[in-house]
Design a protein around this motif. Structure first.
Motif, PDB file in Angstrom:
ATOM      1  N   ASN A  53       4.401 -17.467   7.142  1.00 23.03           N
ATOM      2  CA  ASN A  53       4.206 -18.911   7.126  1.00 23.03           C
ATOM      3  C   ASN A  53       4.104 -19.420   5.692  1.00 23.03           C
ATOM      4  O   ASN A  53       4.766 -20.386   5.322  1.00 23.03           O
ATOM      5  CB  ASN A  53       2.964 -19.298   7.927  1.00 23.03           C
ATOM      6  CG  ASN A  53       2.785 -20.800   7.942  1.00 23.03           C
ATOM      7  OD1 ASN A  53       2.088 -21.348   7.091  1.00 23.03           O
ATOM      8  ND2 ASN A  53       3.435 -21.461   8.882  1.00 23.03           N
ATOM      9  N   THR A  54       3.293 -18.766   4.876  1.00 21.77           N
ATOM     10  CA  THR A  54       3.086 -19.205   3.504  1.00 21.77           C
ATOM     11  C   THR A  54       4.354 -19.066   2.668  1.00 21.77           C
ATOM     12  O   THR A  54       4.704 -19.962   1.906  1.00 21.77           O
ATOM     13  CB  THR A  54       1.946 -18.379   2.851  1.00 21.77           C
ATOM     14  OG1 THR A  54       0.764 -18.563   3.612  1.00 21.77           O
ATOM     15  CG2 THR A  54       1.707 -18.799   1.421  1.00 21.77           C
ATOM     16  N   THR A  55       5.053 -17.955   2.811  1.00 25.42           N
ATOM     17  CA  THR A  55       6.218 -17.665   1.976  1.00 25.42           C
ATOM     18  C   THR A  55       7.474 -18.386   2.438  1.00 25.42           C
ATOM     19  O   THR A  55       8.239 -18.891   1.625  1.00 25.42           O
ATOM     20  CB  THR A  55       6.482 -16.145   1.945  1.00 25.42           C
ATOM     21  OG1 THR A  55       5.290 -15.488   1.519  1.00 25.42           O
ATOM     22  CG2 THR A  55       7.611 -15.810   0.986  1.00 25.42           C
ATOM     23  N   PHE A  56       7.698 -18.438   3.755  1.00 27.41           N
ATOM     24  CA  PHE A  56       8.966 -18.958   4.266  1.00 27.41           C
ATOM     25  C   PHE A  56       8.826 -20.157   5.205  1.00 27.41           C
ATOM     26  O   PHE A  56       9.814 -20.703   5.671  1.00 27.41           O
ATOM     27  CB  PHE A  56       9.727 -17.850   5.016  1.00 27.41           C
ATOM     28  CG  PHE A  56      10.050 -16.674   4.152  1.00 27.41           C
ATOM     29  CD1 PHE A  56      11.023 -16.769   3.164  1.00 27.41           C
ATOM     30  CD2 PHE A  56       9.394 -15.473   4.314  1.00 27.41           C
ATOM     31  CE1 PHE A  56      11.338 -15.683   2.355  1.00 27.41           C
ATOM     32  CE2 PHE A  56       9.703 -14.379   3.516  1.00 27.41           C
ATOM     33  CZ  PHE A  56      10.671 -14.484   2.533  1.00 27.41           C
ATOM     34  N   GLY A  57       7.591 -20.519   5.535  1.00 33.34           N
ATOM     35  CA  GLY A  57       7.391 -21.626   6.466  1.00 33.34           C
ATOM     36  C   GLY A  57       7.671 -21.264   7.909  1.00 33.34           C
ATOM     37  O   GLY A  57       7.788 -22.139   8.770  1.00 33.34           O
ATOM     38  N   MET A  58       7.782 -19.983   8.194  1.00 37.08           N
ATOM     39  CA  MET A  58       8.075 -19.531   9.556  1.00 37.08           C
ATOM     40  C   MET A  58       6.845 -19.672  10.436  1.00 37.08           C
ATOM     41  O   MET A  58       5.715 -19.560   9.972  1.00 37.08           O
ATOM     42  CB  MET A  58       8.543 -18.071   9.538  1.00 37.08           C
ATOM     43  CG  MET A  58       9.843 -17.871   8.796  1.00 37.08           C
ATOM     44  SD  MET A  58      10.264 -16.138   8.531  1.00 37.08           S
ATOM     45  CE  MET A  58      10.757 -15.672  10.166  1.00 37.08           C
ATOM     46  N   SER A  59       7.078 -19.898  11.709  1.00 37.90           N
ATOM     47  CA  SER A  59       6.003 -20.019  12.681  1.00 37.90           C
ATOM     48  C   SER A  59       5.943 -18.745  13.516  1.00 37.90           C
ATOM     49  O   SER A  59       6.882 -18.432  14.245  1.00 37.90           O
ATOM     50  CB  SER A  59       6.256 -21.227  13.583  1.00 37.90           C
ATOM     51  OG  SER A  59       5.260 -21.296  14.572  1.00 37.90           O
ATOM     52  N   VAL A  60       4.841 -18.014  13.389  1.00 40.87           N
ATOM     53  CA  VAL A  60       4.653 -16.762  14.125  1.00 40.87           C
ATOM     54  C   VAL A  60       3.411 -16.913  14.988  1.00 40.87           C
ATOM     55  O   VAL A  60       2.343 -17.269  14.503  1.00 40.87           O
ATOM     56  CB  VAL A  60       4.486 -15.560  13.158  1.00 40.87           C
ATOM     57  CG1 VAL A  60       4.231 -14.282  13.939  1.00 40.87           C
ATOM     58  CG2 VAL A  60       5.699 -15.427  12.248  1.00 40.87           C
TER      59      VAL A  60
END
Length: 185
Positions: A53-60
Motif C-alpha cells: 500500500n505504501t510503496t505502490f498504492g495497492m489494496s491488500v
C-alpha cells in the motif's frame, strides 16, 4: 526476475519499482486478498499489506481463517495470495511435497505444474549417490529460483541446548529428536 536473498532490501525495492513502471499497470488499481491461518502468518501478511500500500498504492485485504478452512481453500486453489509454511524432514520430501505436480490439490499450494521440474525431482529422488544428489538439488534450487513460484519470507530458528556430557544428540531438519540414541559421557 530471480529472487536474490543476497541483494539488499533497497536494491529489491528499486527493482520492484522498475518492474512496476515497465509493466504499464496502474498499481493503485490493483487489489487482492492474502489468506492466512494463524497469528504469525497474519502478521506477515499485514507487513506485506502495508508495504504494498505504501510503496505502490495497492489494496491488500488480509483474510484470517481457521486451519481446516485454510487448508481446504489452498488445496483447491481458491486464493490470490496466501502465507503458508511447510515442514519436511529432508530436501527431497520438501521438493516432492511443495513443487511436484503430483501434489497439486495437496501440499503443492502454488499448483506448480512443470514437467521439467517434475523430471528433475524424480531423478534426484531416485539417485542413491549423495554427491550426485547434492549436485542435482543445487540444480533444482537454481531452477526454482528462476521459476519463482513462491517467495520465501522468513525461516524459523529453533535453538536447543543440552548438557555438555550428553552425547549422540541428533535433531532432524523437522526438529525431531531421538532420545533413544542419547548417552552420557
Amino acid at each position: 526476475s530471480v529472487y536474490d536473498p543476497c541483494m539488499g532490501s533497497g536494491s529489491l525495492l528499486l527493482n520492484a519499482k522498475k518492474y512496476a513502471a515497465e509493466s504499464g499497470v496502474d498499481l493503485s488499481t490493483v487489489s487482492f486478498e492474502v489468506i492466512c491461518s494463524d497469528d504469525t502468518k497474519r502478521r506477515a501478511a499485514q507487513v506485506i499489506q502495508e508495504n504494498l500500500n505504501t510503496t505502490f498504492g495497492m489494496s491488500v485485504e488480509v483474510v484470517s481463517m481457521d486451519l481446516a478452512t485454510y487448508l481446504s481453500e489452498t488445496a483447491a486453489g481458491n486464493f490470490t495470495g496466501f502465507i503458508g509454511n511447510y515442514t519436511s524432514s529432508d530436501m527431497m520430501s520438501f521438493l516432492k511435497g511443495v513443487y511436484h505436480s503430483s501434489n497439486i490439490g495437496g501440499s503443492n499450494k502454488t499448483r506448480t505444474n512443470d514437467p521439467k521440474l517434475d523430471e528433475m525431482i524424480d531423478k534426484a529422488c531416485a539417485t542413491v549417490d549423495n554427491a550426485s544428489r547434492e549436485t542435482q538439488l543445487k540444480e533444482i534450487s537454481r531452477y526454482l529460483n528462476d521459476l519463482c513460484c513462491q517467495i520465501p519470507l522468513y525461516q524459523n530458528a529453533t535453538l536447543m541446548a543440552h548438557a555438555a556430557g550428553l552425547k549422540n544428540v541428533t535433531v532432524s531438519p523437522s526438529y525431531r529428536f531421538y532420545p533413544e540414541k542419547w548417552s552420557w559421557e
